[in-house]
Design a protein around this motif. Structure first.
Motif, PDB file in Angstrom:
ATOM      1  N   GLY A   1      31.520  -6.906 -33.299  1.00 28.32           N
ATOM      2  CA  GLY A   1      32.548  -5.625 -33.051  1.00 28.32           C
ATOM      3  C   GLY A   1      33.232  -5.914 -31.849  1.00 28.32           C
ATOM      4  N   ALA A   2      33.983  -4.869 -31.468  1.00 27.86           N
ATOM      5  CA  ALA A   2      34.913  -5.244 -30.093  1.00 27.86           C
ATOM      6  C   ALA A   2      34.653  -3.965 -28.980  1.00 27.86           C
ATOM      7  CB  ALA A   2      36.445  -5.065 -30.573  1.00 27.86           C
ATOM      8  N   LYS A   3      35.163  -4.184 -28.060  1.00 29.16           N
ATOM      9  CA  LYS A   3      35.093  -3.429 -26.702  1.00 29.16           C
ATOM     10  C   LYS A   3      36.228  -3.482 -26.037  1.00 29.16           C
ATOM     11  CE  LYS A   3      31.721  -5.586 -23.876  1.00 29.16           C
ATOM     12  NZ  LYS A   3      30.403  -5.296 -23.194  1.00 29.16           N
ATOM     13  N   THR A   4      36.618  -2.360 -25.464  1.00 24.21           N
ATOM     14  CA  THR A   4      37.708  -2.485 -24.337  1.00 24.21           C
ATOM     15  C   THR A   4      37.270  -2.028 -23.112  1.00 24.21           C
ATOM     16  OG1 THR A   4      38.266  -0.110 -24.705  1.00 24.21           O
ATOM     17  CG2 THR A   4      39.604  -1.927 -26.118  1.00 24.21           C
ATOM     18  N   VAL A   5      36.134  -1.687 -22.700  1.00 24.66           N
ATOM     19  CA  VAL A   5      35.525  -1.361 -21.298  1.00 24.66           C
ATOM     20  C   VAL A   5      34.050  -1.940 -21.255  1.00 24.66           C
ATOM     21  CG1 VAL A   5      36.717   0.907 -21.078  1.00 24.66           C
ATOM     22  CG2 VAL A   5      34.538   0.837 -22.115  1.00 24.66           C
ATOM     23  N   SER A   6      33.727  -2.316 -20.041  1.00 27.48           N
ATOM     24  CA  SER A   6      32.358  -2.898 -19.784  1.00 27.48           C
ATOM     25  C   SER A   6      31.498  -1.749 -19.105  1.00 27.48           C
ATOM     26  CB  SER A   6      32.283  -4.051 -19.025  1.00 27.48           C
ATOM     27  OG  SER A   6      31.051  -4.264 -18.636  1.00 27.48           O
ATOM     28  N   THR A   7      30.666  -1.273 -19.645  1.00 27.83           N
ATOM     29  CA  THR A   7      29.738   0.002 -19.135  1.00 27.83           C
ATOM     30  C   THR A   7      28.359  -0.820 -18.630  1.00 27.83           C
ATOM     31  OG1 THR A   7      30.514   1.398 -20.520  1.00 27.83           O
ATOM     32  CG2 THR A   7      28.498   2.130 -19.471  1.00 27.83           C
ATOM     33  N   VAL A   8      28.103  -0.632 -17.489  1.00 28.58           N
ATOM     34  CA  VAL A   8      27.209  -1.267 -16.405  1.00 28.58           C
ATOM     35  C   VAL A   8      26.354  -0.306 -15.863  1.00 28.58           C
ATOM     36  CG1 VAL A   8      28.577  -3.374 -16.142  1.00 28.58           C
ATOM     37  CG2 VAL A   8      28.220  -1.858 -14.399  1.00 28.58           C
ATOM     38  N   VAL A   9      25.049  -0.778 -15.573  1.00 31.49           N
ATOM     39  CA  VAL A   9      24.134   0.110 -14.948  1.00 31.49           C
ATOM     40  C   VAL A   9      23.823  -0.548 -13.443  1.00 31.49           C
ATOM     41  CG1 VAL A   9      21.842   1.149 -14.965  1.00 31.49           C
ATOM     42  CG2 VAL A   9      23.142   1.536 -16.842  1.00 31.49           C
ATOM     43  N   VAL A  10      23.970  -0.224 -12.461  1.00 31.86           N
ATOM     44  CA  VAL A  10      23.542  -0.609 -11.340  1.00 31.86           C
ATOM     45  C   VAL A  10      22.253   0.135 -10.719  1.00 31.86           C
ATOM     46  CG1 VAL A  10      24.407  -1.148  -8.740  1.00 31.86           C
ATOM     47  CG2 VAL A  10      25.984  -1.348 -10.815  1.00 31.86           C
ATOM     48  N   ALA A  11      21.392  -0.850 -10.320  1.00 32.73           N
ATOM     49  CA  ALA A  11      20.068  -0.282  -9.679  1.00 32.73           C
ATOM     50  C   ALA A  11      20.319  -0.542  -8.094  1.00 32.73           C
ATOM     51  CB  ALA A  11      18.875  -0.777 -10.119  1.00 32.73           C
ATOM     52  N   THR A  12      19.967   0.475  -7.458  1.00 27.32           N
ATOM     53  CA  THR A  12      20.188   0.251  -5.878  1.00 27.32           C
ATOM     54  C   THR A  12      18.680   0.702  -5.149  1.00 27.32           C
ATOM     55  OG1 THR A  12      22.522   0.859  -6.129  1.00 27.32           O
ATOM     56  CG2 THR A  12      21.475   1.275  -3.790  1.00 27.32           C
ATOM     57  N   ILE A  13      18.316  -0.112  -4.454  1.00 25.91           N
ATOM     58  CA  ILE A  13      17.030   0.132  -3.639  1.00 25.91           C
ATOM     59  C   ILE A  13      17.508  -0.163  -2.156  1.00 25.91           C
ATOM     60  CG2 ILE A  13      14.808  -0.685  -3.216  1.00 25.91           C
ATOM     61  CD1 ILE A  13      14.819  -2.299  -5.614  1.00 25.91           C
ATOM     62  N   GLN A  14      17.280   1.250  -1.385  1.00 31.70           N
ATOM     63  CA  GLN A  14      17.583   1.486  -0.091  1.00 31.70           C
ATOM     64  C   GLN A  14      16.417   1.471   0.706  1.00 31.70           C
ATOM     65  OE1 GLN A  14      21.033   1.993   0.641  1.00 31.70           O
ATOM     66  NE2 GLN A  14      20.332   1.566   2.830  1.00 31.70           N
ATOM     67  N   GLN A  15      16.179   0.474   1.692  1.00 33.80           N
ATOM     68  CA  GLN A  15      15.002   0.611   2.652  1.00 33.80           C
ATOM     69  C   GLN A  15      15.574   0.430   4.017  1.00 33.80           C
ATOM     70  OE1 GLN A  15      11.868  -2.322   1.648  1.00 33.80           O
ATOM     71  NE2 GLN A  15      10.916  -1.991   3.541  1.00 33.80           N
ATOM     72  N   GLY A  16      15.619   1.517   4.794  1.00 40.41           N
ATOM     73  CA  GLY A  16      16.230   1.455   6.137  1.00 40.41           C
ATOM     74  C   GLY A  16      17.621   1.310   6.048  1.00 40.41           C
ATOM     75  N   GLU A  17      18.307   0.326   6.715  1.00 40.17           N
ATOM     76  CA  GLU A  17      19.423   0.050   6.806  1.00 40.17           C
ATOM     77  C   GLU A  17      20.038  -1.011   5.729  1.00 40.17           C
ATOM     78  OE1 GLU A  17      19.287  -3.488  10.281  1.00 40.17           O
ATOM     79  OE2 GLU A  17      20.045  -1.414  10.848  1.00 40.17           O
ATOM     80  N   HIS A  18      19.017  -1.279   4.845  1.00 42.85           N
ATOM     81  CA  HIS A  18      19.102  -2.490   4.022  1.00 42.85           C
ATOM     82  C   HIS A  18      19.186  -1.939   2.761  1.00 42.85           C
ATOM     83  CE1 HIS A  18      18.575  -5.372   7.244  1.00 42.85           C
ATOM     84  NE2 HIS A  18      17.411  -4.825   7.589  1.00 42.85           N
ATOM     85  N   ARG A  19      20.221  -2.506   1.899  1.00 41.78           N
ATOM     86  CA  ARG A  19      20.307  -1.857   0.693  1.00 41.78           C
ATOM     87  C   ARG A  19      20.496  -3.320  -0.372  1.00 41.78           C
ATOM     88  NH1 ARG A  19      26.287   0.194  -1.588  1.00 41.78           N
ATOM     89  NH2 ARG A  19      26.772  -2.216  -0.930  1.00 41.78           N
ATOM     90  N   GLY A  20      19.568  -3.165  -1.415  1.00 46.75           N
ATOM     91  CA  GLY A  20      19.783  -4.276  -2.695  1.00 46.75           C
ATOM     92  C   GLY A  20      20.256  -3.564  -3.793  1.00 46.75           C
ATOM     93  N   ARG A  21      21.110  -4.344  -4.352  1.00 48.03           N
ATOM     94  CA  ARG A  21      21.634  -3.896  -5.480  1.00 48.03           C
ATOM     95  C   ARG A  21      21.603  -5.179  -6.760  1.00 48.03           C
ATOM     96  NH1 ARG A  21      27.986  -2.897  -4.948  1.00 48.03           N
ATOM     97  NH2 ARG A  21      27.629  -4.963  -4.215  1.00 48.03           N
ATOM     98  N   GLY A  22      21.392  -4.648  -8.128  1.00 48.99           N
ATOM     99  CA  GLY A  22      21.413  -5.413  -9.319  1.00 48.99           C
ATOM    100  C   GLY A  22      22.094  -4.766 -10.291  1.00 48.99           C
ATOM    101  N   GLU A  23      22.777  -5.313 -11.164  1.00 49.42           N
ATOM    102  CA  GLU A  23      23.636  -4.860 -12.297  1.00 49.42           C
ATOM    103  C   GLU A  23      23.092  -5.537 -13.563  1.00 49.42           C
ATOM    104  OE1 GLU A  23      28.125  -5.213 -12.090  1.00 49.42           O
ATOM    105  OE2 GLU A  23      27.945  -6.001 -13.978  1.00 49.42           O
ATOM    106  N   CYS A  24      23.029  -4.721 -14.633  1.00 48.66           N
ATOM    107  CA  CYS A  24      22.795  -4.672 -16.092  1.00 48.66           C
ATOM    108  C   CYS A  24      23.799  -4.511 -16.965  1.00 48.66           C
ATOM    109  CB  CYS A  24      21.319  -4.556 -16.252  1.00 48.66           C
ATOM    110  SG  CYS A  24      21.152  -2.734 -16.457  1.00 48.66           S
ATOM    111  N   VAL A  25      23.927  -4.831 -18.175  1.00 44.92           N
ATOM    112  CA  VAL A  25      24.588  -4.577 -19.145  1.00 44.92           C
ATOM    113  C   VAL A  25      23.698  -4.119 -20.477  1.00 44.92           C
ATOM    114  CG1 VAL A  25      26.496  -4.992 -20.901  1.00 44.92           C
ATOM    115  CG2 VAL A  25      26.503  -6.033 -18.470  1.00 44.92           C
ATOM    116  N   PRO A  26      23.384  -3.027 -20.588  1.00 44.65           N
ATOM    117  CA  PRO A  26      22.643  -2.425 -21.768  1.00 44.65           C
ATOM    118  C   PRO A  26      23.493  -3.015 -23.154  1.00 44.65           C
ATOM    119  CG  PRO A  26      22.837  -0.611 -20.501  1.00 44.65           C
ATOM    120  CD  PRO A  26      24.021  -1.629 -19.790  1.00 44.65           C
TER     121      PRO A  26
END
Length: 326
Positions: free
Chosen positions: A22-47
């Motif tokens: 099939g075809a698509k015109t947008v990318s829909t992603v999910v971003v997980a964010t883990i915050q610990q104090g002043e530090h932030r970690g992120r990860g992106e996935c595409v279902p």
């Protein structure tokens, strides 16, 4: 104190992205964010629907981890909490990013790697008519590595048209499971004639036994047929290369282990991606030095990437900044 959150983000594509499914015109992603104090970690996935995933199912899986992650669960513990897939990828990569930022180290150092350098990525041409694919190939003919999305009927004409339009580029073809056993001889002959370097997932996963019964005139890469280390040994007689995508492996942790096991079994490595932003590509850059083929062109297919995105110079992609990931 940690917090785990997840958000849906949408990015427009520069042009419709068309494959056999099939075809698509947008990318829909999910971003997980883990915050610990002043530090932030992120990860992106595409279902990915091919693997039974939706945005809602991925969000639910990430939510199911909240108590464990907020109470200190690490990457090793995560591996047994969710199956391989997009949700685990987002959280695993967020944990890598968080650890790197807390310790003031780069992710490649945490992984025991030397400093990673730039890599040459493939540039993907969407499925279309032979003429439209030739036009796209002509416009990208200066790129050193092109990846053709194929669709089954008419593929020999598509391959020949692209080769004529981009005579100097190295070519990969990706059938996305669209070929059938009685197509193989004709399609492989077209690949040989066009000097194709690799054929990706020609047959449906689980229906690829014919690859073991033939002399493969072009190296063949498993994509949908391989997710993590489970069952990898059963593919040795069918494939020459494995496509490692973090959305399949469930994160960088398993991807590194899969690369080790794949090399032990004699497979060549291909590092691939879904159509996502630089945040999804960044962890995969740790695998690029080991790979014969790198396909991390997701951001090149977007109308606009996220801030602090990877730097692309033509088809050369550079490692991420700490502001982006790791």
């Amino acid at each position: 104190m940690r917090t785990l959150t997840a958000a849906i983000e949408t990015f427009r594509l520069a042009a419709p992205f068309v494959i056999a499914r099939g075809a698509k015109t947008v990318s829909t992603v999910v971003v997980a964010t883990i915050q610990q104090g002043e530090h932030r970690g992120r990860g992106e996935c595409v279902p990915y629907g091919r693997y039974g995933e939706t945005v809602d199912s991925v969000l639910a899986q990430i939510a199911s981890l909240r108590n464990a992650i907020e109470n200190g669960a690490d990457r090793e513990a995560l591996q047994s909490m969710l199956p391989a897939g997009a949700a685990r990828n987002a959280v695993d990569c967020a944990l890598w990013d968080l650890e790197a930022k807390r310790l003031g180290l780069r992710a490649e150092t945490l992984a025991g790697l030397h400093r990673i350098g730039p890599a040459t990525t493939a540039y993907t041409l969407s499925l279309g008519t032979p003429d439209s694919m030739a036009d796209a190939a002509r416009a990208a003919a200066e790129r050193p590595l092109l990846k053709l999305k194929l669709g089954g009927a008419g593929d020999p004409d598509r391959i020949a048209a692209v080769r004529a339009a981009a005579p100097d580029a190295e070519l990969i073809v990706d059938a996305n499971e669209a070929w059938r056993e009685d197509d193989l001889d004709r399609n492989f002959a077209a690949c040989v004639a066009a000097h194709v370097a690799l054929v990706e997932q020609p047959l449906p996963a689980g229906q690829d036994g014919a690859l073991a019964r033939m002399t493969r005139p072009v190296p063949v890469c498993a994509d949908e047929s391989v997710h993590d280390r489970n069952g990898l040994a059963a593919l040795v007689d069918r494939y020459d290369v494995i496509n490692i995508k973090l959305d399949k492996t469930g994160g960088l942790t398993e991807a590194l282990a899969l690369a080790d096991e794949g090399e032990r079994l004699g497979f060549g490595l291909f590092v691939g991606c879904m159509v996502g932003t630089s945040l999804a590509m960044a962890p995969a850059m740790l695998l690029a030095p080991r790979a014969r083929f790198v396909d991390l062109d997701g951001p090149l297919l977007l109308a606009e990437d996220r801030p602090h995105g990877l730097v692309y110079d033509g088809s050369m992609v550079y490692p991420p900044s700490a502001e982006l990931w790791g």
